[in-house]
Design an enzyme around this catalytic site. Structure first.
Site, PDB file in Angstrom:
ATOM      1  N   ILE A 159      37.230  55.654  48.763  1.00 46.34           N
ATOM      2  CA  ILE A 159      36.457  54.751  49.618  1.00 46.34           C
ATOM      3  C   ILE A 159      35.530  53.869  48.789  1.00 46.34           C
ATOM      4  O   ILE A 159      35.116  52.796  49.244  1.00 46.34           O
ATOM      5  CB  ILE A 159      35.736  55.584  50.718  1.00 46.34           C
TER       6      ILE A 159
ATOM      7  N   SER B 149      28.127  47.193  44.970  1.00 49.02           N
ATOM      8  CA  SER B 149      26.873  47.372  44.219  1.00 49.02           C
ATOM      9  C   SER B 149      27.160  47.971  42.844  1.00 49.02           C
ATOM     10  O   SER B 149      26.354  47.820  41.928  1.00 49.02           O
ATOM     11  CB  SER B 149      25.882  48.229  45.013  1.00 49.02           C
TER      12      SER B 149
ATOM     13  N   TRP C 140      28.367  45.502  39.341  1.00 43.39           N
ATOM     14  CA  TRP C 140      27.464  44.948  38.316  1.00 43.39           C
ATOM     15  C   TRP C 140      27.706  45.613  36.965  1.00 43.39           C
ATOM     16  O   TRP C 140      27.338  45.064  35.929  1.00 43.39           O
ATOM     17  CB  TRP C 140      26.003  45.142  38.701  1.00 43.39           C
TER      18      TRP C 140
ATOM     19  N   ASP D  35      41.583  45.560  46.425  1.00 40.72           N
ATOM     20  CA  ASP D  35      41.565  46.071  45.043  1.00 40.72           C
ATOM     21  C   ASP D  35      42.869  45.727  44.321  1.00 40.72           C
ATOM     22  O   ASP D  35      43.933  45.636  44.943  1.00 40.72           O
ATOM     23  CB  ASP D  35      41.361  47.600  45.081  1.00 40.72           C
ATOM     24  N   GLY D  36      42.756  45.538  43.007  1.00 43.63           N
ATOM     25  CA  GLY D  36      43.950  45.329  42.182  1.00 43.63           C
ATOM     26  C   GLY D  36      44.042  43.956  41.524  1.00 43.63           C
ATOM     27  O   GLY D  36      45.025  43.673  40.842  1.00 43.63           O
TER      28      GLY D  36
ATOM     29  N   HIS E 121      41.146  37.444  40.139  1.00 44.40           N
ATOM     30  CA  HIS E 121      40.195  37.248  41.243  1.00 44.40           C
ATOM     31  C   HIS E 121      40.468  35.914  41.943  1.00 44.40           C
ATOM     32  O   HIS E 121      40.327  35.804  43.159  1.00 44.40           O
ATOM     33  CB  HIS E 121      38.754  37.316  40.734  1.00 44.40           C
TER      34      HIS E 121
ATOM     35  N   ARG F  54      30.365  45.968  35.428  1.00 43.44           N
ATOM     36  CA  ARG F  54      31.508  45.381  34.703  1.00 43.44           C
ATOM     37  C   ARG F  54      31.012  44.487  33.567  1.00 43.44           C
ATOM     38  O   ARG F  54      29.838  44.127  33.524  1.00 43.44           O
ATOM     39  CB  ARG F  54      32.362  44.584  35.686  1.00 43.44           C
TER      40      ARG F  54
ATOM     41  N   ARG G  63      44.268  44.251  37.574  1.00 41.67           N
ATOM     42  CA  ARG G  63      45.583  44.707  37.094  1.00 41.67           C
ATOM     43  C   ARG G  63      46.644  43.635  37.289  1.00 41.67           C
ATOM     44  O   ARG G  63      47.518  43.449  36.436  1.00 41.67           O
ATOM     45  CB  ARG G  63      45.992  46.001  37.828  1.00 41.67           C
ATOM     46  N   TRP G  64      46.541  42.917  38.377  1.00 40.50           N
ATOM     47  CA  TRP G  64      47.498  41.831  38.622  1.00 40.50           C
ATOM     48  C   TRP G  64      47.449  40.844  37.459  1.00 40.50           C
ATOM     49  O   TRP G  64      48.491  40.403  36.949  1.00 40.50           O
ATOM     50  CB  TRP G  64      47.168  41.123  39.943  1.00 40.50           C
TER      51      TRP G  64
ATOM     52  N   LEU H 282      37.454  34.334  65.174  1.00 47.39           N
ATOM     53  CA  LEU H 282      37.504  35.501  64.287  1.00 47.39           C
ATOM     54  C   LEU H 282      36.185  35.614  63.542  1.00 47.39           C
ATOM     55  O   LEU H 282      35.673  34.612  63.036  1.00 47.39           O
ATOM     56  CB  LEU H 282      38.647  35.315  63.267  1.00 47.39           C
TER      57      LEU H 282
ATOM     58  N   GLU I 194      41.163  54.459  61.184  1.00 50.70           N
ATOM     59  CA  GLU I 194      42.449  54.863  60.609  1.00 50.70           C
ATOM     60  C   GLU I 194      42.506  54.296  59.189  1.00 50.70           C
ATOM     61  O   GLU I 194      42.114  53.152  58.969  1.00 50.70           O
ATOM     62  CB  GLU I 194      43.607  54.310  61.445  1.00 50.70           C
TER      63      GLU I 194
END
Ligand code: IPE
Ligand code: IPE
Ligand code: MG
Length: 240
Positions: free
Chosen positions: A181, A59, A62, A13-14, A30, A64, A17-18, A124, A193
């Protein structure tokens, strides 16, 4: 317990704002987010993390503005064509997690191709949650079990959920300063955690990831037991 989490999940997230802080359009944030993710994937592989799950589009996203939503769809298509060869070469197996039914046809094809191209990799696992919601996941799992006439219990639900191919996340990281969350892994994060970072996602570099992993190593995961039950002394006493 291993000091390095086996499975890390991240709410990236962010980005908006960045970009806004730099007088750039949100989509520019993005794009930087994709760069941050590339570095993060590589670093997780180097640190011995086996599963990385990232929240790329919820979900609820959308809702935005239309230009941001279409910008994100485009970015996904571009990222798929640019990043998949490298991921393949680095031993990363990619999975897309979420409701694909509403995605543009071109994107849907790209997702399946990326999954097929990396299916033999084992270094991975990268789960990209796109058009994903924790509630969607629980509901689709329950609906599928009901359709098949199967019993609904913790084991069958877990097995029907979209992340059934990996163990639950050990560490859930959220960047961008919010402590919520946002409909991410509602079922799977039951005993994860949690780690919150004020850094915006494009700024979340390898040092920041190492700081989160170091923080995780200091946690005591009790899973309902007492601290004493977890110490070697208590274990050997019981065995004697
Ligand atoms: C997270 O960044 C990425 C997506 C939700 C697609 P945001 O776009 O939510 O960034 P902020 O929270 O507005 O800064
Ligand atoms: C969560 O971020 C979703 C993703 C990172 C993809 P949001 O920015 O959408 O979360 P809220 O709406 O602020 O809680
Ligand atoms: Mg946000």
């Amino acid at each position: 317990m291993s000091a390095v989490p086996h499975h890390i999940a991240i709410v990236m997230d962010g980005n908006g704002r960045w970009a806004t802080r730099r007088y750039l359009p949100r989509v520019a944030g993005h794009k930087m987010g994709v760069d941050a993710l590339r570095a993060c994937v590589r670093h997780c592989g180097d640190r011995g993390v086996k599963v990385l799950t990232v929240f790329a589009f919820s979900s609820e996203n959308w809702n935005r503005p239309a230009d941001e939503v279409s910008g994100l769809m485009e970015l996904l298509a571009i990222a798929l064509s640019r990043e998949v060869p490298q991921l393949k070469a680095e031993g990363v197996r990619i999975h897309f997690v979420g409701d694909r039914s509403k995605l543009p046809a071109k994107v849907k094809t790209g997702l399946s191709q990326a999954e097929a191209a990396t299916a033999a990799n084992t270094r991975l696992v990268l789960n990209v949650c796109f058009n994903y919601g924790g509630r969607w996941d629980m509901a689709q799992a329950a609906a599928r079990l009901a359709d098949e006439g199967k019993p609904i219990n913790e084991a069958t639900l877990s097995a029907a959920m979209a992340l059934a191919h990996v163990p639950d996340p050990d560490l859930v990281i959220r960047t961008g300063g919010e402590q919520r969350i946002s409909n991410f892994l509602l079922w799977q994060a039951a005993y994860s955690e949690l780690y919150f970072s004020d850094k915006l996602w494009p700024e979340f570099n390898t040092a920041a990831l190492d700081a989160a992993i170091a923080d995780f190593a200091r946690r005591e995961r009790r899973f309902g037991k007492t601290s004493e039950q977890l110490t070697p002394a208590a274990v050997s006493k019981k065995a004697a």
